[in-house]
Design a protein around this motif. Sequence first.
Motif, PDB file in Angstrom:
ATOM      1  N   THR A 316       0.832  -1.189   0.000  1.00  0.00           N
ATOM      2  CA  THR A 316       0.000   0.000   0.000  1.00  0.00           C
ATOM      3  C   THR A 316       0.875   1.250   0.000  1.00  0.00           C
ATOM      4  O   THR A 316       1.929   1.293   0.626  1.00  0.00           O
ATOM      5  CB  THR A 316      -0.977   0.018   1.196  1.00  0.00           C
ATOM      6  N   ALA A 317       0.407   2.232  -0.751  1.00  0.00           N
ATOM      7  CA  ALA A 317       1.128   3.500  -0.799  1.00  0.00           C
ATOM      8  C   ALA A 317       0.651   4.443   0.295  1.00  0.00           C
ATOM      9  O   ALA A 317       1.297   5.449   0.564  1.00  0.00           O
ATOM     10  CB  ALA A 317       0.927   4.147  -2.173  1.00  0.00           C
ATOM     11  N   GLN A 318      -0.491   4.132   0.913  1.00  0.00           N
ATOM     12  CA  GLN A 318      -1.020   4.946   2.010  1.00  0.00           C
ATOM     13  C   GLN A 318      -1.415   4.002   3.136  1.00  0.00           C
ATOM     14  O   GLN A 318      -2.178   3.057   2.926  1.00  0.00           O
ATOM     15  CB  GLN A 318      -2.254   5.753   1.559  1.00  0.00           C
ATOM     16  N   LEU A 324      -7.451  -0.435   6.227  1.00  0.00           N
ATOM     17  CA  LEU A 324      -8.812  -0.868   5.866  1.00  0.00           C
ATOM     18  C   LEU A 324      -8.755  -2.169   5.063  1.00  0.00           C
ATOM     19  O   LEU A 324      -9.533  -3.094   5.291  1.00  0.00           O
ATOM     20  CB  LEU A 324      -9.510   0.208   5.026  1.00  0.00           C
ATOM     21  N   LEU A 325      -7.813  -2.226   4.132  1.00  0.00           N
ATOM     22  CA  LEU A 325      -7.671  -3.412   3.289  1.00  0.00           C
ATOM     23  C   LEU A 325      -7.286  -4.629   4.125  1.00  0.00           C
ATOM     24  O   LEU A 325      -7.873  -5.709   3.991  1.00  0.00           O
ATOM     25  CB  LEU A 325      -6.630  -3.135   2.197  1.00  0.00           C
ATOM     26  N   TYR A 389      -2.870  -0.961  -3.019  1.00  0.00           N
ATOM     27  CA  TYR A 389      -3.712   0.234  -3.041  1.00  0.00           C
ATOM     28  C   TYR A 389      -2.815   1.451  -3.189  1.00  0.00           C
ATOM     29  O   TYR A 389      -1.769   1.547  -2.541  1.00  0.00           O
ATOM     30  CB  TYR A 389      -4.552   0.379  -1.758  1.00  0.00           C
ATOM     31  N   ALA A 390      -3.235   2.369  -4.038  1.00  0.00           N
ATOM     32  CA  ALA A 390      -2.512   3.637  -4.176  1.00  0.00           C
ATOM     33  C   ALA A 390      -3.483   4.703  -4.651  1.00  0.00           C
ATOM     34  O   ALA A 390      -4.371   4.434  -5.470  1.00  0.00           O
ATOM     35  CB  ALA A 390      -1.368   3.501  -5.193  1.00  0.00           C
ATOM     36  N   LEU A 391      -3.332   5.893  -4.135  1.00  0.00           N
ATOM     37  CA  LEU A 391      -4.025   7.023  -4.725  1.00  0.00           C
ATOM     38  C   LEU A 391      -3.398   7.323  -6.084  1.00  0.00           C
ATOM     39  O   LEU A 391      -2.188   7.106  -6.281  1.00  0.00           O
ATOM     40  CB  LEU A 391      -3.923   8.253  -3.819  1.00  0.00           C
ATOM     41  N   ALA A 437      -6.158  -6.817 -12.117  1.00  0.00           N
ATOM     42  CA  ALA A 437      -7.506  -6.538 -11.611  1.00  0.00           C
ATOM     43  C   ALA A 437      -7.480  -5.211 -10.871  1.00  0.00           C
ATOM     44  O   ALA A 437      -6.503  -4.894 -10.185  1.00  0.00           O
ATOM     45  CB  ALA A 437      -7.949  -7.659 -10.677  1.00  0.00           C
ATOM     46  N   VAL A 438      -8.549  -4.432 -10.988  1.00  0.00           N
ATOM     47  CA  VAL A 438      -8.570  -3.114 -10.343  1.00  0.00           C
ATOM     48  C   VAL A 438      -9.845  -2.935  -9.529  1.00  0.00           C
ATOM     49  O   VAL A 438     -10.841  -3.631  -9.712  1.00  0.00           O
ATOM     50  CB  VAL A 438      -8.472  -1.957 -11.355  1.00  0.00           C
ATOM     51  N   ALA A 439      -9.762  -1.995  -8.603  1.00  0.00           N
ATOM     52  CA  ALA A 439     -10.922  -1.607  -7.814  1.00  0.00           C
ATOM     53  C   ALA A 439     -10.750  -0.148  -7.466  1.00  0.00           C
ATOM     54  O   ALA A 439      -9.659   0.425  -7.611  1.00  0.00           O
ATOM     55  CB  ALA A 439     -11.022  -2.453  -6.544  1.00  0.00           C
ATOM     56  N   ALA A 440     -11.841   0.468  -6.986  1.00  0.00           N
ATOM     57  CA  ALA A 440     -11.784   1.889  -6.653  1.00  0.00           C
ATOM     58  C   ALA A 440     -11.511   2.116  -5.171  1.00  0.00           C
ATOM     59  O   ALA A 440     -11.242   3.244  -4.766  1.00  0.00           O
ATOM     60  CB  ALA A 440     -13.104   2.561  -7.038  1.00  0.00           C
ATOM     61  N   ASP A 441     -11.568   1.056  -4.369  1.00  0.00           N
ATOM     62  CA  ASP A 441     -11.465   1.240  -2.929  1.00  0.00           C
ATOM     63  C   ASP A 441     -10.944  -0.048  -2.283  1.00  0.00           C
ATOM     64  O   ASP A 441     -10.959  -1.116  -2.893  1.00  0.00           O
ATOM     65  CB  ASP A 441     -12.823   1.645  -2.344  1.00  0.00           C
ATOM     66  N   PRO A 442     -10.503   0.049  -1.023  1.00  0.00           N
ATOM     67  CA  PRO A 442      -9.966  -1.143  -0.351  1.00  0.00           C
ATOM     68  C   PRO A 442     -10.965  -2.295  -0.307  1.00  0.00           C
ATOM     69  O   PRO A 442     -10.595  -3.457  -0.492  1.00  0.00           O
ATOM     70  CB  PRO A 442      -9.639  -0.631   1.054  1.00  0.00           C
TER      71      PRO A 442
END
Lengths: 696, 696
Positions: A316-318, A324-325, A389-391, A437-442
Motif C-alpha cells: 500500500t502507498a497509504q 482498511l484493506l 492500493y494507491a491514490l 484486476a482493479v478496484a476503486a477502494d480497499p
Amino acid sequence: MQPPHCGPHAATGLTALFAPRGVAVVGASRSPGKLGAALARSLGGFAASGGHLALVNGRDAGMHATVSAAAQAGPVDLAMICVPAPACADVLADAARAGAGAAVVCGGGFAEAGGPGIGFQDAVAAVVARTGIRLLGPNTSGFLAPHAGLTASFVPGVAQVRPGRVAVVAASGGVNHALAFLLAEAGHGVSLAVGIGNGVDVSAPDVLDHLAADPHTGAVALHVESVADGPRLVAAVRRLTARTPVVALVVGRHDVAAFAASHTGALATSWRTTRAALAQAGAVLVDDERELVDAVGALSVTRARPAADPGVGVVTAQAGPGLLLLDDLRGRRARVPELGAATRSTLGTLLPPLTYQANPVDTGRPGPELGRVLRAVAADPQVDLVAGYALHEPDAVDLVAAAAEGRDPDVPVVLGVGGTGDAVVASRRALLDAGVAVAADPRGVAAAVGALLADARAQARPVPAGPGQRVPTGIGGAHDEDRAKALLGRLGIATPPRRVCAGRAAAHAALADLGGRVAVKILDAAVRHKTEVGGVHLGITDAAGLDAALDRLGTGRHLVEAMAAPGVDLVVGARRDPVFGPVVLLGLGGTTAEALADVAIRPAPVGAGEAAAMVAELAGRALLDGWRGGPALDPAELGTVVARLGDLLAANPGLDEIEINPLRLTADGLVALDAVVVPASAVPPSEEADDAHPDQ
Amino acid sequence: MQPPHCGPHAATGLTALFAPRGVAVVGASRSPGKLGAALARSLGGFAASGGHLALVNGRDAGMHATVSAAAQAGPVDLAMICVPAPACADVLADAARAGAGAAVVCGGGFAEAGGPGIGFQDAVAAVVARTGIRLLGPNTSGFLAPHAGLTASFVPGVAQVRPGRVAVVAASGGVNHALAFLLAEAGHGVSLAVGIGNGVDVSAPDVLDHLAADPHTGAVALHVESVADGPRLVAAVRRLTARTPVVALVVGRHDVAAFAASHTGALATSWRTTRAALAQAGAVLVDDERELVDAVGALSVTRARPAADPGVGVVTAQAGPGLLLLDDLRGRRARVPELGAATRSTLGTLLPPLTYQANPVDTGRPGPELGRVLRAVAADPQVDLVAGYALHEPDAVDLVAAAAEGRDPDVPVVLGVGGTGDAVVASRRALLDAGVAVAADPRGVAAAVGALLADARAQARPVPAGPGQRVPTGIGGAHDEDRAKALLGRLGIATPPRRVCAGRAAAHAALADLGGRVAVKILDAAVRHKTEVGGVHLGITDAAGLDAALDRLGTGRHLVEAMAAPGVDLVVGARRDPVFGPVVLLGLGGTTAEALADVAIRPAPVGAGEAAAMVAELAGRALLDGWRGGPALDPAELGTVVARLGDLLAANPGLDEIEINPLRLTADGLVALDAVVVPASAVPPSEEADDAHPDQ
C-alpha cells in the motif's frame, strides 16, 4: 460479428438466439414508451452492422403483418415477441413456421402472475415442445451480445455496454441489466448477458454450457433465485469452471419467500444448500451484487494458480487505506504471511527505513520504485497473489507502468486506485487491459482478492470421486439407538460401550459391567427426541440411582451406556435435499450454535479431505481448537466421519437421513453419543420441517 | 469564498487553518514529483481565486527564504510544511513568528515511525505549546475546503472534488482522500475533508466541533483508527449529531494491531467499545468505506423523522433487483411492514392487477404512474421512508419528475437508479439536488436505508441522564460471592436463597433449611474462577452427597445455595474501558457464545430502556424468545439489571468491574447465579486480559 450458424456455439443449439442473421420484433410500435418501440430502437445497432431487422405489427400497415411475412424479406432466426401474454403462443407458432430458430418473450403475465397466466405459459411451452424452437423467457427483458452488436433488450442504455470478457447469466432480466450496467461502470465489458426469466425452455445450465465454448468469455457472473434441477445446474457449473471461473450470487439468505413466489416461484431448497452445491462445483460465492462485480471483473482478467491455502502480499502507498484493506482481508480469512528474509532485504534497498515492510508493505508516498516493490513481493515464495492500493498520483508514479514492471505472470495483482476523473478511469482501464484486476477502494480490492483466493482453492480441490470406502448397502427400516449405533460401528465411528437391557436385572448387570457413570435411555425407534420426553437419565453411578431412573422410564427396553468424557459437542449428519440430493451437514452442538444456524453443508458424496475443510466455515470453530485447555480437533478424523455419513446416504436409497447429535470431541477423539437414522419417507414433511437442523 | 477571520468558525480557532487569507508552501519545489511541487500546484486554484500563495524554499533563489520573508509579501495565515521531519520544528516556529495562525506538517517520520521520530514530534509539539499555532499533522496529506477553493493537499486529483454537503474527518490522510474521491464518484460534493494524521494538536473532536457551526455541512463521515480521549470524542459527536448526522467507520474489527501500531499507534480500546460509544453518542455505524459513502451521502440530503422502529416501503420497477434489495434490508433487520388497505386500494388503481403490491410494491415496467405509486406508499401510516429501485428508462418514465411528484416532505426516498452513461449520472445528480438519496445498485439503496433508519432510531432515543435509581456508593474492597450477591440484592437483582456456612454442621443445617437440590461452593474472594479449581458442586440432594462435596472442598467457609430452575444463561457486567470509561456488557452464556464474541456494549450509565435494546444486537437473541418452549425474556427486566450495574460502576470509583455470570433466564424471571466484584486495581492487567469477556 461472427458468421451466423457456423460459429462455435452451434452444438448447444443457441446460435439462432445469440447469433442470429435476422431478428423480427413482433409487437413493434411507433409509440416511444412501448416495449416494442424500445426494442426496435435497441436493435438499430444490429441493423446498422448488417443484421436483418424486421418490424412486425398486424395493426400497423407500415410493418409486416406476421413473422412469416417478415421472413419473406430476409432471414429471421430470432423473434423478439412483445405482445400480450394471451397472444404469445400463436405468435411463437408463427415464428417457428417461418423458420425462426429462437424467440424471446419479453412480457410478464405468465406463471409468475398465477391465475390465467399459468395457462398462457403452458400454451407457450406446448409450442416449444411441438416445434423445437428455442425460447428465452417469458418474463425477461432479453439479452445483450455486444460482440455481435446485438442488444436484444428494451432497456435503452444497454447499447452503451461495450464488448468484453464478462458473461452474465441472471435469473431475472432486471438483475441481468443491473449487473451489465455495474460492470460497465466498473470498466468491464460484457461478452453475453442473459436474463432467464421464467425459463420455460432456455435455462441457466443451457447458457452456461453455451459459454463453455465461447471464446470471448473470461468469467461468468451467475445470479440464482431458485433452482429447478439441482444436479443439472451443478454439472453445468462444474463443466464450465474447469475452463472459465464462475462467480455466483444466490438470493434468499433471509426470508423473502412471499415476494419471490410472486416473481419466479418459491425457493425449493435452502440458500445455504444452493451455495454449498455451487461452491462444490467450483463456483466462487459472493454476498451481494457489488462483490459479484468485483469478483467476476477480477477473474475475467486474471486467475491465481491452484493452491489449498494461498498467501496474499499486501502493498500500500497509504497506510490508512492499507489498514482498511488488511482489516477486510482478515475478515475474509485471507492468509497474509510475514514476508521472507530475502524479500525484506530487497524491500530494504527500495524503501525508506521507517516504513512497515513485514506484510503489509507500506511504501510511503509511491515513487518509481513501486514496480520493483510489487515484483519483490510477488517473488516471495509465500505469496500467491498481490493486493495493492494507491491514490492516483501520476506525478509521483505511473501506476500502469509500475504494475507492468512488477508483474509476475504466475502471481495476479489486484490494485486499488483511488481517484476521480477521466485520467483515473483511463488508468484503471489500462490496468485491466494489462491483466491487472482493479478496484476503486480497499473493499473492492479485498472482494476481488477473496474471489481469486476462493477460485485458487477450488481449483486445488480434488474432483469428488465416488465413496472413498465401501459402505454398507441395503440399509433401511426403523433404527432404534442401538441399531443406529451399530451402523455407525460398521462405518468405523466410535460410540461409548453400551448394553441393551430388557429388564431391571439386565440393567443392573450392565451398570456393574460398564462401571463408572452411565446413561440410561429408552430404546424405541419411534421416539426421535428422547430427552424431550424424559427418556434420558445421565450420570448414574449406583444401584439406587439406576432404580430411580428405571422407575421413571417405565417398562420396555433400555440402553445402558457408559458416560463419555467431557468435551465439545458437534452435530453431524447426512440428508436428502429435495433439489440437490444427498448433502452432509456439520455444526456445533448446543442451543446457541443451533440458534445461530452455524452450520456447514456439502453435497454428498464428499471426500474426507473436503469434509475436513468444512470446520473452517464454522463461526464457532475456535471452540474446536483447544478452547480454554479443552481438546483440539483432528480435522481429518472429523472429515472421515462426515464423509462416511455422506457415502452411506448416497449408497442407500432406503435412508432419508442419518444424524449424530452429539458427536463429542474428547481428549481421546470423536465419540458418537446419540444417533438417529431415518428410513426413506418415514417422517412426514411437517415433522421434518419442525425438527430440521437450522438450515433456513 | 468566506471572508477570512470573521466567519462563523472563529470560535473554534480553526479559521486560520480552514479559511486562510494566505498560504505559504514551505519546501516548495520545481521538481514535479516532490510533495512541495504537488502542493503548490494544488493551491493554484486558491491563488487564482484571490488567495495569497507564497512559495518558500531557502535553497531556491526564486522563492522566499523563510515564512517570515513570505509574510512580507502578503498575509500568511497557514503554513504548509513539506520539509524533512528534523527540520519541521524550526519551520513551525518561524511560521508562528511570522504570524501564521495554523500549519500543516505533511510528511511522516515522526512518532508513527518510532526511533528519532518521537523526538521530532516532541519538538513540534513543544512549538505548538509555546506559540499557540494550530497544527494539523504531522503525517497527513492535508485537507480540502472546496467551498473556499482551497486544496491544501499534495494529491493532485482532489481539485476535481466539487463543493458540497459532506464533510470528511479521517484519522488518516490517505483515507481522507480515498473517501473524498469515492464521494465524488458517487455524485456528492464535499464541504471539508480533513486527515488528522498523528494529531499532535488538531484532533477529530476539534474538527467535529468546527463542523457543528459550518453552514455547508449536511452530514459528516468520521473515520476512526484509535482514540486518544474517549469522553472528548463522544461529547463532540453528541454535540454535532444534535444538528448534523455523523456516520462512523471504525477500523480494527480484526487483528491489525501490528500494522496499525506502525501507522498511528496501537489501538487503545476495542473496536466494539469504540463503536458502542459512538453509536450511543448518536453516530450511525457502518462496516466499510463503501457503506460509509452510501450512508453519509444519503444523510447529507435527507433525514428521517425520529422513530423507535421505523417502517420501510419498498417500490421496485424490476422484481429481480427488488428481491436483492428486500433480502439485504431483511439482513439489516429493517422493518418492511405490509401496507395498509387504503394504500393497497390506491395502488390497485395505479398498477396492473398481476403485480405484487403488499410491500415490496412491484410496479412492473415503470410508467408515468411511478410518482403516484411512490406518493401512495409514502402516505401509508406504517411507512417512514421509501426505498426504490428502477433501471434508467427515460422513454418509460422520468425518474426525477416521478420522485418530485412522489415526494412527501416527511418521508425520505432512497432511489436506486441502474444504468450507465452521462444521462444516468445527470439523473442521479438531479435526484440528489432534489433531496432524494440515490444509489447505483440495490446494495447501495439498502446501505443508505440502513443509515437513515439508524439515524431515526438514534434521534428517537432519550438523551442519557444520570443514574435512574439511587445506587449504593462507597463500594470497594474484596467481595466474596456472598458479599457480591448481597450487593446485587441492594440493586434489586434476584439471587437464589443461600446460606454462608463456616462448618460441616452449618452446611447440613443449610441443606435441610433450603430443601431440594443445592449447590455448594467455596467462599473466598481471592478465587475468581471457582469452577476451574473444583470449587463448585452442583445438584446435591442429600447428606451423603453434601459430605462428599465438603470432603473435596476442604475446610473454610462455604456457600450452600438453592439450585435455580433451568433456563437460558446470560452474562452481564460493567467494567471500566481504559479509553471510554464505564461500559456495560451483555452476552449469552456458555462457551459457544463466548467463542463467537456475541456481546453488546454500551457506555455507562445507560438508561434501562436503552439497555433493554442491547438484546436486539445479540446474534443468538432467538434463544431468549421462548426458544423451543423455553422461557421468554422480558427485555425491560434485563434492561433494569444491566442499567443498575452500569449505575453502580459509574457511582463507585472503588470498583473496577462487576459481572454476573451466569444471569439465568427462568420461567420466573432473571436470577443471578454467580457474581464477581473486582475492586479498583485489584487485578493485575495480565490476569484481567486473560480473563476478559470476549470483547477483542
